[in-house]
Design a protein around this motif. Structure first.
Motif, mmCIF file in Angstrom:
data_model
loop_
_atom_site.group_PDB
_atom_site.id
_atom_site.type_symbol
_atom_site.label_atom_id
_atom_site.label_comp_id
_atom_site.label_asym_id
_atom_site.label_seq_id
_atom_site.Cartn_x
_atom_site.Cartn_y
_atom_site.Cartn_z
ATOM 1 N N GLY A 141 -5.786 -4.237 4.100
ATOM 2 C CA GLY A 141 -5.757 -4.485 2.672
ATOM 3 C C GLY A 141 -5.222 -3.280 1.930
ATOM 4 O O GLY A 141 -4.707 -2.330 2.525
ATOM 5 N N THR A 142 -5.369 -3.327 0.608
ATOM 6 C CA THR A 142 -4.856 -2.274 -0.257
ATOM 7 C C THR A 142 -5.883 -1.942 -1.324
ATOM 8 O O THR A 142 -6.443 -2.836 -1.957
ATOM 9 C CB THR A 142 -3.544 -2.714 -0.936
ATOM 10 O OG1 THR A 142 -2.576 -3.040 0.061
ATOM 11 C CG2 THR A 142 -2.990 -1.615 -1.824
ATOM 12 N N SER A 163 0.829 -1.216 0.000
ATOM 13 C CA SER A 163 0.000 0.000 0.000
ATOM 14 C C SER A 163 0.856 1.256 0.000
ATOM 15 O O SER A 163 0.346 2.359 0.237
ATOM 16 C CB SER A 163 -0.929 0.001 1.215
ATOM 17 O OG SER A 163 -0.188 -0.014 2.421
ATOM 18 N N ASN A 164 2.150 1.115 -0.283
ATOM 19 C CA ASN A 164 3.063 2.257 -0.298
ATOM 20 C C ASN A 164 3.384 2.740 -1.702
ATOM 21 O O ASN A 164 4.197 3.660 -1.868
ATOM 22 C CB ASN A 164 4.373 1.899 0.420
ATOM 23 C CG ASN A 164 4.166 1.620 1.896
ATOM 24 O OD1 ASN A 164 3.399 2.308 2.553
ATOM 25 N ND2 ASN A 164 4.831 0.591 2.412
ATOM 26 N N ILE A 201 -8.850 -1.978 -7.815
ATOM 27 C CA ILE A 201 -8.769 -3.334 -7.256
ATOM 28 C C ILE A 201 -8.819 -3.209 -5.740
ATOM 29 O O ILE A 201 -8.054 -2.442 -5.145
ATOM 30 C CB ILE A 201 -7.466 -4.050 -7.658
ATOM 31 C CG1 ILE A 201 -7.167 -3.863 -9.147
ATOM 32 C CG2 ILE A 201 -7.570 -5.542 -7.333
ATOM 33 C CD1 ILE A 201 -5.780 -4.319 -9.542
ATOM 34 N N VAL A 202 -9.718 -3.947 -5.109
ATOM 35 C CA VAL A 202 -9.794 -4.025 -3.658
ATOM 36 C C VAL A 202 -9.167 -5.348 -3.230
ATOM 37 O O VAL A 202 -9.643 -6.415 -3.621
ATOM 38 C CB VAL A 202 -11.246 -3.927 -3.161
ATOM 39 C CG1 VAL A 202 -11.312 -4.037 -1.641
ATOM 40 C CG2 VAL A 202 -11.889 -2.624 -3.637
ATOM 41 N N GLU A 203 -8.091 -5.269 -2.447
ATOM 42 C CA GLU A 203 -7.326 -6.454 -2.061
ATOM 43 C C GLU A 203 -7.248 -6.533 -0.542
ATOM 44 O O GLU A 203 -6.760 -5.603 0.100
ATOM 45 C CB GLU A 203 -5.913 -6.390 -2.652
ATOM 46 C CG GLU A 203 -5.912 -6.222 -4.163
ATOM 47 C CD GLU A 203 -4.521 -6.138 -4.775
ATOM 48 O OE1 GLU A 203 -4.433 -5.967 -5.999
ATOM 49 O OE2 GLU A 203 -3.521 -6.230 -4.021
ATOM 50 N N TYR A 240 -12.227 -10.896 1.583
ATOM 51 C CA TYR A 240 -11.027 -11.332 2.299
ATOM 52 C C TYR A 240 -10.345 -12.468 1.539
ATOM 53 O O TYR A 240 -10.976 -13.451 1.155
ATOM 54 C CB TYR A 240 -11.382 -11.784 3.714
ATOM 55 C CG TYR A 240 -11.934 -10.667 4.564
ATOM 56 C CD1 TYR A 240 -11.120 -9.603 4.963
ATOM 57 C CD2 TYR A 240 -13.267 -10.654 4.965
ATOM 58 C CE1 TYR A 240 -11.628 -8.565 5.729
ATOM 59 C CE2 TYR A 240 -13.782 -9.622 5.734
ATOM 60 C CZ TYR A 240 -12.956 -8.584 6.105
ATOM 61 O OH TYR A 240 -13.464 -7.545 6.866
ATOM 62 N N GLY A 241 -9.033 -12.303 1.308
ATOM 63 C CA GLY A 241 -8.270 -13.306 0.584
ATOM 64 C C GLY A 241 -8.424 -13.241 -0.921
ATOM 65 O O GLY A 241 -7.981 -14.156 -1.626
ATOM 66 N N ARG A 242 -9.022 -12.158 -1.436
ATOM 67 C CA ARG A 242 -9.209 -12.031 -2.874
ATOM 68 C C ARG A 242 -8.734 -10.664 -3.375
ATOM 69 O O ARG A 242 -8.633 -9.707 -2.610
ATOM 70 C CB ARG A 242 -10.684 -12.216 -3.252
ATOM 71 C CG ARG A 242 -11.187 -13.645 -3.116
ATOM 72 C CD ARG A 242 -12.599 -13.792 -3.659
ATOM 73 N NE ARG A 242 -12.979 -15.202 -3.742
ATOM 74 C CZ ARG A 242 -13.616 -15.863 -2.793
ATOM 75 N NH1 ARG A 242 -13.946 -15.252 -1.661
ATOM 76 N NH2 ARG A 242 -13.914 -17.136 -2.938
ATOM 77 N N HIS A 243 -8.473 -10.603 -4.680
ATOM 78 C CA HIS A 243 -8.314 -9.350 -5.395
ATOM 79 C C HIS A 243 -9.598 -9.134 -6.187
ATOM 80 O O HIS A 243 -9.920 -9.923 -7.077
ATOM 81 C CB HIS A 243 -7.120 -9.395 -6.350
ATOM 82 C CG HIS A 243 -5.799 -9.518 -5.666
ATOM 83 N ND1 HIS A 243 -4.601 -9.515 -6.365
ATOM 84 C CD2 HIS A 243 -5.461 -9.630 -4.354
ATOM 85 C CE1 HIS A 243 -3.593 -9.618 -5.518
ATOM 86 N NE2 HIS A 243 -4.095 -9.705 -4.287
#
Length: 423
Positions: free
Chosen positions: A271-272, A53-54, A255-257, A397-400
């Motif tokens: 997440g990111t 996330s950086n 994208i939600v990760e 959770y655990g997915r992109h």
């Protein structure tokens, strides 16, 4: 607008607010299930992990107790005076709900420091201030449309129309009656929502789009003279847009990760949020073997589950705290929480707008036990919903989770689409 469904945890209880699309449920206590059900083996949890996330096109996502709401993904944003390249009179607003089921940035006026608020210019139509009612089923947000520069990581949206909820410069009360807002009560405070605002980044470029551009739509945009408000036609350039579409680059989707959490829940999850799809090395969809489903502009699809068919009322939504669906086979506790005797794996068939199908697998555990655990992040929280299939935050959770914006191009073609990778 579409859906927000969430659970507010208070003293071991929970209160659910249902969004557009109907259904939903309310509180649950530690009561026992009222019926029994056969148990099937739960599916293995997905294992995809977020990118850093950086990076210049990413920001962190956090689910925690900060708002006292379960499964509420939060991000921080930075808003500034408009047309300053996000360089003047800026303020960071934390705890903004990340919602893939709506479109546009909405902030409570009380969450915006005075120095920044005073620089946000009012949007007008026919020389009158433009107000908006955004409806989420169990509640509406009411406030003026103003202009701001938005900054998230290195991404900047300049001169962006946003909704300022409960704007003190708007003397008119929220419209009601025949020409009023669609449904529900007025969410007038941060406490009503459990967040300082909503960042709507789903598949649609504008919150109303052609309908409002071609004519006045009741329950959407208004011009107000004193205390009297009238629905009004609004050009696209004045409507509240999906802010991602206004970025210079990385503007074709998100994208939600999320990291996976334990099946018994977690106090916190991270997440990111990644901007862009196939635009940088950290946001590739090409070559991932993702499940890709084309959708309506609003992100909806057809589905079938337990012999019932759903027409354009199935979707994936980070703004929903649970997995909402109707099941005749699962036990239920009071207020609609599913309470199987053991973790249970279920499958729904989603049909994309291009005819492609996918088997969407998810797990459900005893919801009453989960919400009384004191945790805030859950990957298996299921609730009864009778007119759609809302695959909410537990699935993330655990997915992109990829959201391709309508009309924007990536390696799989033009949006709108939703795609996901599970490992």
């Amino acid at each position: 607008m579409r859906t927000l469904k969430w659970f507010l945890a208070v003293s071991g209880m929970c209160v659910a607010l249902a969004g557009c699309g109907g259904g939903g449920s309310s509180g649950a206590s530690s009561s026992t299930a009222t019926t029994s059900t056969a148990v099937s083996t739960a599916f293995a949890d997905p294992t995809a992990t977020p990118v850093s996330s950086n990076s210049s096109n990413t920001v962190p996502i956090v689910v925690s107790s900060v708002s006292n709401v379960l499964n509420f993904p939060m991000v921080s944003i930075r808003i500034c005076a408009p047309n300053t390249n996000a360089g003047l009179n800026c303020s960071t607003i934390d705890n903004v709900l990340l919602d893939t089921g709506s479109f546009g940035l909405r902030l409570f006026a009380s969450a915006i420091p005075t120095g920044t608020y005073n620089q946000l210019t009012q949007e007008t139509v026919s020389a009158q201030p433009l107000a908006e009612c955004a409806s989420f089923g169990s509640g509406n947000t009411w406030g003026l449309v103003r202009r701001a520069d938005l900054s998230m990581s290195n991404e900047v949206a300049k001169n962006l129309p946003i909704q300022v909820i409960s704007d003190p410069a708007l003397s008119a009360s929220i419209p009601t009656g025949v020409s009023g807002c669609m449904t529900g009560s007025n969410m007038a405070t941060v406490a009503d929502l459990g967040a300082n605002g909503i960042l709507g980044i789903g598949t649609q470029p504008y919150d109303c789009g052609a309908d409002c551009a071609n004519g006045a739509v009741t329950g959407a945009y208004y011009v107000c003279a004193g205390s009297t408000c009238t629905p009004t036609q609004v050009p696209l350039t004045s409507q509240v847009p999906n802010p991602v579409t206004q970025f210079t680059t990385d503007n074709n989707g998100v994208i939600v990760e999320m990291y996976q959490v334990a099946d018994t829940g977690a106090a916190k999850a991270n997440g990111t949020l990644v901007f862009g799809i196939d635009t940088q090395s950290n946001n590739a969809l090409r070559g991932t073997s993702a499940t890709v489903l084309s959708t309506t502009a609003a992100g909806n699809m057809d589905a079938s589950f337990e012999g019932r068919s759903y027409s354009k009322t199935a979707f994936f939504d980070s703004g929903s705290s649970g997995l909402y669906f109707q099941s005749a086979s699962l036990a239920k506790g009071v207020k609609g929480f599913y309470t199987p005797a053991a973790p249970t794996g279920l499958s729904a068939i989603f049909t994309a707008t291009n005819g492609a199908t996918a088997t969407v697998q998810f797990n459900v555990s005893n919801g009453v036990t989960l919400v009384n655990s004191g945790n805030f992040a859950f990957n298996n929280l299921g609730v009864a919903l009778y007119n759609g299939i809302d695959i909410g935050m537990p699935f993330f959770y655990g997915r992109h989770m990829y959201y391709g914006i309508s009309g924007a191009s990536s390696s799989v073609g033009l949006g709108p689409y939703v795609a996901y990778v599970s490992s």
